[in-house]
Structures are given as structure tokens and as C-alpha cells.
Motif scaffolding. Structure first.
Motif, PDB file in Angstrom:
ATOM      1  N   UNK A   1      26.296  34.553  38.172  1.00  0.00           N
ATOM      2  CA  UNK A   1      26.039  35.626  39.111  1.00  0.00           C
ATOM      3  C   UNK A   1      26.923  35.461  40.342  1.00  0.00           C
ATOM      4  N   UNK A   2      27.433  36.568  40.872  1.00  0.00           N
ATOM      5  CA  UNK A   2      28.293  36.513  42.060  1.00  0.00           C
ATOM      6  C   UNK A   2      27.765  37.466  43.128  1.00  0.00           C
ATOM      7  N   UNK A   3      27.295  36.899  44.229  1.00  0.00           N
ATOM      8  CA  UNK A   3      26.886  37.682  45.402  1.00  0.00           C
ATOM      9  C   UNK A   3      28.139  38.014  46.211  1.00  0.00           C
ATOM     10  N   UNK A   4      28.384  39.309  46.455  1.00  0.00           N
ATOM     11  CA  UNK A   4      29.607  39.730  47.139  1.00  0.00           C
ATOM     12  C   UNK A   4      29.343  40.675  48.315  1.00  0.00           C
ATOM     13  N   UNK A   5      28.093  40.676  48.777  1.00  0.00           N
ATOM     14  CA  UNK A   5      27.752  41.521  49.906  1.00  0.00           C
ATOM     15  C   UNK A   5      27.154  42.846  49.476  1.00  0.00           C
ATOM     16  N   UNK A   6      26.279  43.378  50.306  1.00  0.00           N
ATOM     17  CA  UNK A   6      25.620  44.643  50.027  1.00  0.00           C
ATOM     18  C   UNK A   6      25.893  45.620  51.172  1.00  0.00           C
ATOM     19  N   UNK A   7      25.654  46.887  50.912  1.00  0.00           N
ATOM     20  CA  UNK A   7      25.895  47.916  51.931  1.00  0.00           C
ATOM     21  C   UNK A   7      24.683  48.019  52.856  1.00  0.00           C
ATOM     22  N   UNK A   8      24.946  47.917  54.151  1.00  0.00           N
ATOM     23  CA  UNK A   8      23.900  48.068  55.157  1.00  0.00           C
ATOM     24  C   UNK A   8      24.383  49.077  56.197  1.00  0.00           C
ATOM     25  N   UNK A   9      23.655  49.169  57.302  1.00  0.00           N
ATOM     26  CA  UNK A   9      24.034  50.093  58.378  1.00  0.00           C
ATOM     27  C   UNK A   9      25.190  49.564  59.217  1.00  0.00           C
TER      28      UNK A   9
END
Length: 344
Positions: free
Chosen positions: A234-242
Motif C-alpha cells: 500500500x502507498x499513502x500519497x496524500x489526500x485532497x483537503x481544503x
């Protein structure tokens, strides 16, 4: 199933389950084989599956992701990437650095980036031959010519290759060149693609979608596992936020959370999480401290001339700073840099 379970014993379990209208999904990892059952759990208990030859344990899993659930494993999994004579482990106890250009632009550029990556401690080379871009006018990659360049650079440097596959129809082609297949954030819920990469037998790196929950991420991994492949990273690459000042927001909490919910290794891509060169090393340090099993970072010999994501690619002093962090920090948390594992 037990480690020495035969194919006939596995088939016998599948036949028994299907005889009462259930479904059985066989998934194989480096050291274990799991048969995931879907159907009437009460009927399954009546089958006394634990008495069949080759069965080690029968576990009821309530999570919607059965095969990748931590509930099935006493310990977290290690995924081995590469041919038997030269394998790189990704998982607990080790720390793996994957580095290279976001996009393969030329043989010279890719070789230069690979040498920088190796000098920083990387054992695997990342590089995109197929580039799904937001704009249809942006550089889309070199396609198979890019895959050939990656294979040549692997031969020259010894670095194993991970590269993205974008379409289900390209899986076989990319798998013929790559040591590990990457499914990008945009394709995390491309189910035909997930099933395709799961059927190749090659290890798969699955990036989290920018608007996806951790559960959705693990369910996407379940699609790969259902096709018989438990060798998933699994690769966490950032999520969209405000927050608009970075391209995405690195979800540090997702690292230990995914490791608690799943047995799969979890690595972090700080380059795409922020999109800003000066933030890559701080985020890399945070990922290591949070327990990440590895990092994947963008490296380019001339970032100012990069065709893709040059603003986040490391070189020079920034790359040396990353190399120092990768060398010094993982041992403080009980992890050693990944080394080549030769299988006899």
C-alpha cells in the motif's frame, strides 16, 4: 492453509465450499496461502473445514476486506520484489527506499536519476513510462520505449523497477518489463485494472486515491488479492483537503491505521503528497517516525528541465538530506535498510 499444503488439498477446500453454494478465492503470498470464503457463514461452519488435510486454521473475518485483513495474520507480511536470485523485501523490520524520475524522458535522464537514487540508498527505481495526466496536452510518457529504457537502466545499475500500468489492456506488456506493477491514485478504483494486475503474479503497489477512505483503499487491495495475489504494498500519497498550499495533504495517521487493519506493508510517497521540493524531506522524516515500511520519492538529474513534476523532484543537497534521513532514522525505530535477499 499450511505452508506445505498441496494444490490438491487447496482444490479440495474450494470444492467443499462450492458444494454448498459458496465462493472461494485462493490467494498466494510469499509464505502463505489463504482461501477466502464468501457466502453463508453458518453453512461453512457445518462443513468442518478445519478437519480437511492442509488446513491450518479457519477464521471468521467481519471486515469487508477478507484477504488483506490483519485478522488473518499473526504478523504483518513482507513482500519480496524481484527474481529469486535478487529480491528486495518490503515490510516490517526493513526500510525500503524507492526513487527515480516521475516520468521516463530519455535513456540519459533515466540513467542519471537511477545513479542518484542508488547513491541515496535506493534499491528500487521508480519511473513512469505511461503517464495519466490531468491535461490532455501534457506529456503522456514514452510508452513501451520508456519500458525498454527502464529495463536497460535496471541492467546497468542493478535497481529493480516499479512502474505504473494505466490500462487493463497494457498489464501484460508492463509486467513483461517491470519487477513491480504500480496502480496510481487515479486508478485505485479501476476494478478491471486491479483484477488484471492481480492475475500477473507480480507484486503490486497500490496508491491511495486522493478522495478515498482507508477502507476503500483496502477494498481496492482486496480486488487484487481475490485474483490470487497477496503480494501487495500500500502507498499513502496524500489526500485532497481544503488546504491549497500543497498539491495534497499527507495523511500520516493512515500509516499506522492501515498497518493495524491490514497485514500489507505500507510505504509513503512524500513527493506527490506535497508537490513541493522543500517539504519532501520533512514529510519523509514524519513518515519514517510514523512507521512507514519505505518511501518512494521523485529524483531527477535536472529538476528544472523535468517534463513532469520537476518542482518536487530531489537532487543535490536535498537528495543528500533525504539520504541522511533514510540512513539514520529507520534504525532508531527498529528497522534496517532493505538488503538484497538471494533465494537458494
Amino acid at each position: 492453509m499450511s505452508a506445505d499444503a498441496s494444490q490438491e488439498q487447496v482444490d479440495a477446500v474450494v470444492d467443499r465450499v462450492e458444494s454448498v453454494g459458496g465462493q472461494a478465492f485462493v490467494s498466494r503470498g510469499v509464505v502463505r496461502t489463504i482461501v477466502g470464503l464468501v457466502g453463508d457463514a453458518d453453512r461453512f461452519h457445518e462443513l468442518n473445514l478445519h478437519t480437511l488435510p492442509g488446513v491450518t486454521e479457519v477464521i471468521r473475518v467481519s471486515a469487508p476486506y477478507k484477504l488483506v485483513s490483519r485478522r488473518l495474520h499473526d504478523s504483518r507480511s513482507v513482500v519480496l520484489v524481484g527474481p529469486p536470485e535478487r529480491q528486495i523485501p518490503i515490510g516490517p523490520g526493513t526500510f525500503t527506499l524507492i526513487a527515480g524520475p516521475c516520468a521516463v524522458e530519455s535513456a540519459e535522464q533515466t540513467l542519471g536519476a537511477a545513479r542518484l537514487a542508488a547513491a541515496a540508498g535506493a534499491t528500487m527505481l521508480r519511473g513512469g513510462a505511461f503517464k495519466p495526466r490531468t491535461s490532455p496536452y501534457a506529456f503522456q510518457g514514452l510508452g513501451e520505449d520508456g519500458l525498454k529504457i527502464l529495463a536497460d537502466v535496471r541492467e546497468a545499475t542493478g535497481l529493480l523497477v516499479v512502474t505504473e500500468v494505466v490500462e487493463a489492456g497494457d498489464v501484460e506488456l508492463v509486467a513483461s518489463y517491470a519487477d513491480m506493477l504500480q496502480v496510481g491514485a487515479r486508478n485505485m478504483q479501476n476494478f478491471a485494472l486491479l483484477e488484471g494486475v492481480g492475475s500477473t503474479g507480480k507484486p503490486v503497489m497500490l496508491k491511495r486515491g486522493v478522495q478515498s477512505t482507508v477502507e476503500e483503499w483496502l477494498l481496492a487491495a482486496e480486488y487484487v488479492a481475490q485474483r490470487g495475489n497477496l503480494d501487495i504494498v500500500l502507498c499513502e500519497r496524500g489526500i485532497r483537503t481544503f488546504e491549497p498550499s500543497t498539491s495534497s495533504t499527507l495523511d500520516v495517521s493512515a500509516i499506522p491505521l492501515a498497518q493495524q487493519l491490514s497485514h500489507l506493508p505500507v510505504i509513503v510517497d512524500p513527493s506527490h503528497a506535497c508537490g513541493r521540493r522543500e517539504l519532501v524531506v520533512p514529510l519523509a522524516r514524519a513518515a519514517i517516525a510514523a512507521g512507514a515500511d519505505g518511501l518512494m520519492v521523485d529524483v531527477h538529474p535536472e529538476p528544472e528541465y523535468a517534463l513532469v513534476d520537476g518542482q518536487q523532484a530531489l537532487a543535490g543537497a536535498d537528495l543528500r538530506e533525504l539520504a541522511a534521513a533514510v540512513r539514520q532514522l529507520p534504525p532508531m525505530f527498529g528497522r534496517c535498510p532493505a538488503a538484497v535477499v538471494a533465494q537458494s
